[in-house]
Design a protein around this motif. Structure first.
Motif, PDB file in Angstrom:
ATOM      1  N   PHE A 135       0.855  -1.194   0.000  1.00  0.00           N
ATOM      2  CA  PHE A 135       0.000   0.000   0.000  1.00  0.00           C
ATOM      3  C   PHE A 135       0.884   1.234   0.000  1.00  0.00           C
ATOM      4  O   PHE A 135       2.018   1.195   0.461  1.00  0.00           O
ATOM      5  CB  PHE A 135      -0.988  -0.006   1.167  1.00  0.00           C
ATOM      6  N   THR A 136       0.369   2.319  -0.562  1.00  0.00           N
ATOM      7  CA  THR A 136       1.258   3.465  -0.791  1.00  0.00           C
ATOM      8  C   THR A 136       1.577   4.239   0.484  1.00  0.00           C
ATOM      9  O   THR A 136       2.522   5.005   0.507  1.00  0.00           O
ATOM     10  CB  THR A 136       0.675   4.453  -1.842  1.00  0.00           C
ATOM     11  N   HIS A 137       0.801   4.025   1.548  1.00  0.00           N
ATOM     12  CA  HIS A 137       1.137   4.659   2.828  1.00  0.00           C
ATOM     13  C   HIS A 137       2.143   3.831   3.615  1.00  0.00           C
ATOM     14  O   HIS A 137       2.345   4.068   4.800  1.00  0.00           O
ATOM     15  CB  HIS A 137      -0.120   4.869   3.673  1.00  0.00           C
ATOM     16  N   CYS A 138       2.727   2.849   2.986  1.00  0.00           N
ATOM     17  CA  CYS A 138       3.736   2.001   3.622  1.00  0.00           C
ATOM     18  C   CYS A 138       5.088   2.604   3.246  1.00  0.00           C
ATOM     19  O   CYS A 138       5.490   2.538   2.089  1.00  0.00           O
ATOM     20  CB  CYS A 138       3.591   0.579   3.084  1.00  0.00           C
ATOM     21  N   PRO A 139       5.780   3.260   4.175  1.00  0.00           N
ATOM     22  CA  PRO A 139       6.981   4.001   3.800  1.00  0.00           C
ATOM     23  C   PRO A 139       8.270   3.181   3.873  1.00  0.00           C
ATOM     24  O   PRO A 139       9.311   3.654   3.445  1.00  0.00           O
ATOM     25  CB  PRO A 139       7.024   5.113   4.853  1.00  0.00           C
ATOM     26  N   ASP A 140       8.179   1.980   4.417  1.00  0.00           N
ATOM     27  CA  ASP A 140       9.421   1.245   4.690  1.00  0.00           C
ATOM     28  C   ASP A 140       9.513  -0.037   3.863  1.00  0.00           C
ATOM     29  O   ASP A 140      10.218  -0.089   2.859  1.00  0.00           O
ATOM     30  CB  ASP A 140       9.507   0.966   6.200  1.00  0.00           C
ATOM     31  N   VAL A 141       8.779  -1.050   4.270  1.00  0.00           N
ATOM     32  CA  VAL A 141       8.929  -2.361   3.625  1.00  0.00           C
ATOM     33  C   VAL A 141       8.491  -2.346   2.153  1.00  0.00           C
ATOM     34  O   VAL A 141       9.173  -2.914   1.296  1.00  0.00           O
ATOM     35  CB  VAL A 141       8.168  -3.446   4.431  1.00  0.00           C
ATOM     36  N   CYS A 142       7.381  -1.665   1.837  1.00  0.00           N
ATOM     37  CA  CYS A 142       6.882  -1.700   0.451  1.00  0.00           C
ATOM     38  C   CYS A 142       7.844  -1.036  -0.548  1.00  0.00           C
ATOM     39  O   CYS A 142       8.227  -1.664  -1.536  1.00  0.00           O
ATOM     40  CB  CYS A 142       5.494  -1.103   0.344  1.00  0.00           C
ATOM     41  N   PRO A 143       8.253   0.220  -0.311  1.00  0.00           N
ATOM     42  CA  PRO A 143       9.193   0.802  -1.280  1.00  0.00           C
ATOM     43  C   PRO A 143      10.543   0.093  -1.288  1.00  0.00           C
ATOM     44  O   PRO A 143      11.195   0.018  -2.334  1.00  0.00           O
ATOM     45  CB  PRO A 143       9.338   2.262  -0.838  1.00  0.00           C
ATOM     46  N   THR A 144      10.934  -0.456  -0.153  1.00  0.00           N
ATOM     47  CA  THR A 144      12.198  -1.199  -0.103  1.00  0.00           C
ATOM     48  C   THR A 144      12.107  -2.432  -1.001  1.00  0.00           C
ATOM     49  O   THR A 144      13.036  -2.749  -1.744  1.00  0.00           O
ATOM     50  CB  THR A 144      12.523  -1.611   1.352  1.00  0.00           C
ATOM     51  N   THR A 145      10.964  -3.113  -0.944  1.00  0.00           N
ATOM     52  CA  THR A 145      10.783  -4.320  -1.756  1.00  0.00           C
ATOM     53  C   THR A 145      10.774  -3.961  -3.248  1.00  0.00           C
ATOM     54  O   THR A 145      11.412  -4.638  -4.060  1.00  0.00           O
ATOM     55  CB  THR A 145       9.464  -5.015  -1.372  1.00  0.00           C
ATOM     56  N   LEU A 146      10.066  -2.890  -3.606  1.00  0.00           N
ATOM     57  CA  LEU A 146      10.025  -2.487  -5.023  1.00  0.00           C
ATOM     58  C   LEU A 146      11.399  -2.022  -5.498  1.00  0.00           C
ATOM     59  O   LEU A 146      11.831  -2.360  -6.603  1.00  0.00           O
ATOM     60  CB  LEU A 146       8.965  -1.405  -5.238  1.00  0.00           C
ATOM     61  N   ALA A 147      12.099  -1.271  -4.655  1.00  0.00           N
ATOM     62  CA  ALA A 147      13.452  -0.824  -5.018  1.00  0.00           C
ATOM     63  C   ALA A 147      14.361  -2.032  -5.236  1.00  0.00           C
ATOM     64  O   ALA A 147      15.169  -2.073  -6.159  1.00  0.00           O
ATOM     65  CB  ALA A 147      14.031   0.068  -3.914  1.00  0.00           C
ATOM     66  N   ARG A 148      14.182  -3.036  -4.399  1.00  0.00           N
ATOM     67  CA  ARG A 148      15.000  -4.233  -4.523  1.00  0.00           C
ATOM     68  C   ARG A 148      14.683  -5.004  -5.806  1.00  0.00           C
ATOM     69  O   ARG A 148      15.587  -5.472  -6.507  1.00  0.00           O
ATOM     70  CB  ARG A 148      14.759  -5.128  -3.300  1.00  0.00           C
ATOM     71  N   LEU A 149      13.401  -5.096  -6.136  1.00  0.00           N
ATOM     72  CA  LEU A 149      13.034  -5.791  -7.371  1.00  0.00           C
ATOM     73  C   LEU A 149      13.620  -5.082  -8.588  1.00  0.00           C
ATOM     74  O   LEU A 149      14.104  -5.730  -9.519  1.00  0.00           O
ATOM     75  CB  LEU A 149      11.508  -5.875  -7.495  1.00  0.00           C
ATOM     76  N   VAL A 150      13.575  -3.750  -8.570  1.00  0.00           N
ATOM     77  CA  VAL A 150      14.143  -2.980  -9.681  1.00  0.00           C
ATOM     78  C   VAL A 150      15.648  -3.247  -9.777  1.00  0.00           C
ATOM     79  O   VAL A 150      16.199  -3.463 -10.865  1.00  0.00           O
ATOM     80  CB  VAL A 150      13.840  -1.467  -9.494  1.00  0.00           C
ATOM     81  N   LYS A 151      16.295  -3.260  -8.639  1.00  0.00           N
ATOM     82  CA  LYS A 151      17.742  -3.515  -8.606  1.00  0.00           C
ATOM     83  C   LYS A 151      18.059  -4.938  -9.095  1.00  0.00           C
ATOM     84  O   LYS A 151      18.960  -5.138  -9.918  1.00  0.00           O
ATOM     85  CB  LYS A 151      18.254  -3.336  -7.168  1.00  0.00           C
ATOM     86  N   LEU A 152      17.291  -5.906  -8.619  1.00  0.00           N
ATOM     87  CA  LEU A 152      17.531  -7.292  -9.026  1.00  0.00           C
ATOM     88  C   LEU A 152      17.285  -7.473 -10.521  1.00  0.00           C
ATOM     89  O   LEU A 152      17.994  -8.220 -11.198  1.00  0.00           O
ATOM     90  CB  LEU A 152      16.640  -8.251  -8.229  1.00  0.00           C
ATOM     91  N   ARG A 153      16.280  -6.763 -11.030  1.00  0.00           N
ATOM     92  CA  ARG A 153      15.991  -6.880 -12.465  1.00  0.00           C
ATOM     93  C   ARG A 153      17.175  -6.376 -13.283  1.00  0.00           C
ATOM     94  O   ARG A 153      17.531  -6.965 -14.301  1.00  0.00           O
ATOM     95  CB  ARG A 153      14.718  -6.104 -12.811  1.00  0.00           C
ATOM     96  N   ARG A 154      17.801  -5.290 -12.809  1.00  0.00           N
ATOM     97  CA  ARG A 154      18.991  -4.793 -13.521  1.00  0.00           C
ATOM     98  C   ARG A 154      20.115  -5.813 -13.461  1.00  0.00           C
ATOM     99  O   ARG A 154      20.875  -5.987 -14.407  1.00  0.00           O
ATOM    100  CB  ARG A 154      19.461  -3.480 -12.890  1.00  0.00           C
ATOM    101  N   GLU A 155      20.222  -6.497 -12.308  1.00  0.00           N
ATOM    102  CA  GLU A 155      21.306  -7.469 -12.172  1.00  0.00           C
ATOM    103  C   GLU A 155      21.062  -8.716 -13.000  1.00  0.00           C
ATOM    104  O   GLU A 155      21.997  -9.356 -13.474  1.00  0.00           O
ATOM    105  CB  GLU A 155      21.506  -7.823 -10.686  1.00  0.00           C
ATOM    106  N   VAL A 156      19.796  -9.078 -13.162  1.00  0.00           N
ATOM    107  CA  VAL A 156      19.463 -10.272 -13.938  1.00  0.00           C
ATOM    108  C   VAL A 156      19.641 -10.015 -15.429  1.00  0.00           C
ATOM    109  O   VAL A 156      19.996 -10.902 -16.189  1.00  0.00           O
ATOM    110  CB  VAL A 156      18.008 -10.705 -13.627  1.00  0.00           C
ATOM    111  N   GLY A 157      19.399  -8.816 -15.837  1.00  0.00           N
ATOM    112  CA  GLY A 157      19.521  -8.530 -17.265  1.00  0.00           C
ATOM    113  C   GLY A 157      18.990  -7.153 -17.559  1.00  0.00           C
ATOM    114  O   GLY A 157      19.401  -6.178 -16.958  1.00  0.00           O
TER     115      GLY A 157
END
Ligand SMILES: [Cu+2]
Lengths: 143, 178
Positions: free
Chosen positions: B55-77
């Motif tokens: 949910f967008t009012h989640c300032p910690d775990v949610c954006p951290t998870t999305l930031a991590r997915l974006v980072k992992l996607r760059r690392e995968v390809g």
């Protein structure tokens, strides 16, 4: 022979000689925000003295409180730490507030935080003097 | 909440290959995209996807998870390796604009979706997601499943990524999706 008053004085000196905390704080940052009016701030607190506790915070941009995110079997929970409790800043050690764990939750933001913005955060300790730091807003993709 | 309980147990243990008797996650859905238009799950077909509920009012775990997915996607390809889908569990506060702003924060394509209460309830059930509102008034928070679910290009459930899972195992799972 020592008089009782002298003994009391000597004892109080001994108590005082326990080293006080020597606090420094660095790498304070917060993630860029979207439409929501809250944010999480992260910081590393170093202590080169005796043990202390982080018991609260004040932010220039909203109402700050110490929060903890925890994971229970894949379910994320975020809660304020219990009233009257603090986060231990160990003697000659450090306390790291980082993504997915303990953080300073800031609520009631008047507008979104943009990468490159700064704001002030005051960390409040049980023993050490309050510590004011500058928080840098980083892009949302920061880890 | 049966699906939620299953995902819960599953994410406790090291990830096992789904066995035939085990519930599989996923299924067709129609939600609402950041422009307010209907978004059918068939739009995701042809390319793998990682789906995360928050949910967008989640300032910690949610954006951290999305930031991590974006980072992992760059690392995968490349950004084309898989799609990242964010579904709100808070349709009350998160309309198309809110999920859109949130998805746009990460400097890389993220599909932000919302829907009616009924649409969100259905997709949560399909994907085994637990969520529960905590607190009252405007400042409520939501306890929710923070596990990422991975689907291949045929929209078949493949694996999960737990929030505390090391990058190496997450990357291995993402590489297998292609
Ligand atoms: Cu918080």
């Amino acid at each position: 022979m020592l008089r009782p008053a002298t003994i009391a004085f000597a004892l109080s000196l001994a108590a005082c000689s326990a080293p006080g905390p020597k606090i420094s704080a660095h790498d304070a940052w917060a993630r860029e925000t979207g439409s929501a009016d809250n944010a999480a701030a992260y910081v590393t607190i170093e202590n080169k003295g005796g043990a202390d506790e982080l018991i609260g915070a004040k932010a220039s941009i909203g109402e700050a409180m110490i929060h903890e995110s925890s994971m229970d079997g894949g379910v994320m929970r975020m809660r304020p730490i219990a009233a009257g409790e603090g986060l231990s800043v160990p003697s000659n050690g450090k306390l790291t507030l980082g993504p997915g764990g303990t953080h300073i939750m800031i609520m009631g933001l008047k507008g979104p935080l943009k990468a490159g913005d700064h704001f002030d955060l005051t960390l409040i300790f049980a023993k050490a003097r309050a510590h004011r730091i500058r928080v840098t807003v980083k892009p949302a993709g920061a880890m | 909440m049966i699906g939620g309980a299953l995902l819960w147990r599953q994410s406790d243990a090291p990830l096992l290959k789904p066995v035939p008797t085990q519930v599989s996650f996923g299924g067709p859905f129609t939600l609402v995209d950041s422009k307010g238009q209907p978004f059918a799950s068939s739009k995701l077909a042809g390319k793998p996807y990682a789906i995360f509920f928050g949910f967008t009012h989640c300032p910690d775990v949610c954006p951290t998870t999305l930031a991590r997915l974006v980072k992992l996607r760059r690392e995968v390809g490349s950004e084309g390796a898989f799609q990242i889908v964010f579904v709100t569990v808070d349709p009350e506060r998160d309309g198309p604009k809110e999920v859109g702003n949130y998805a746009d924060l990460f400097g890389a394509p993220v599909i932000g979706l919302t829907g009616s209460t009924a649409q969100i309830a259905l997709v949560k059930k399909e994907y085994g997601i637990f969520s529960q509102k905590v607190g009252t008034g405007d400042d409520y928070t939501i306890d929710h499943t923070a596990t990422v679910l991975l689907f291949d290009k045929d929209q078949k459930f493949q694996a999960t990524i737990a929030p505390d899972e090391p990058d190496e195992t997450a990357i291995a799972k993402l590489k297998k999706l292609a």
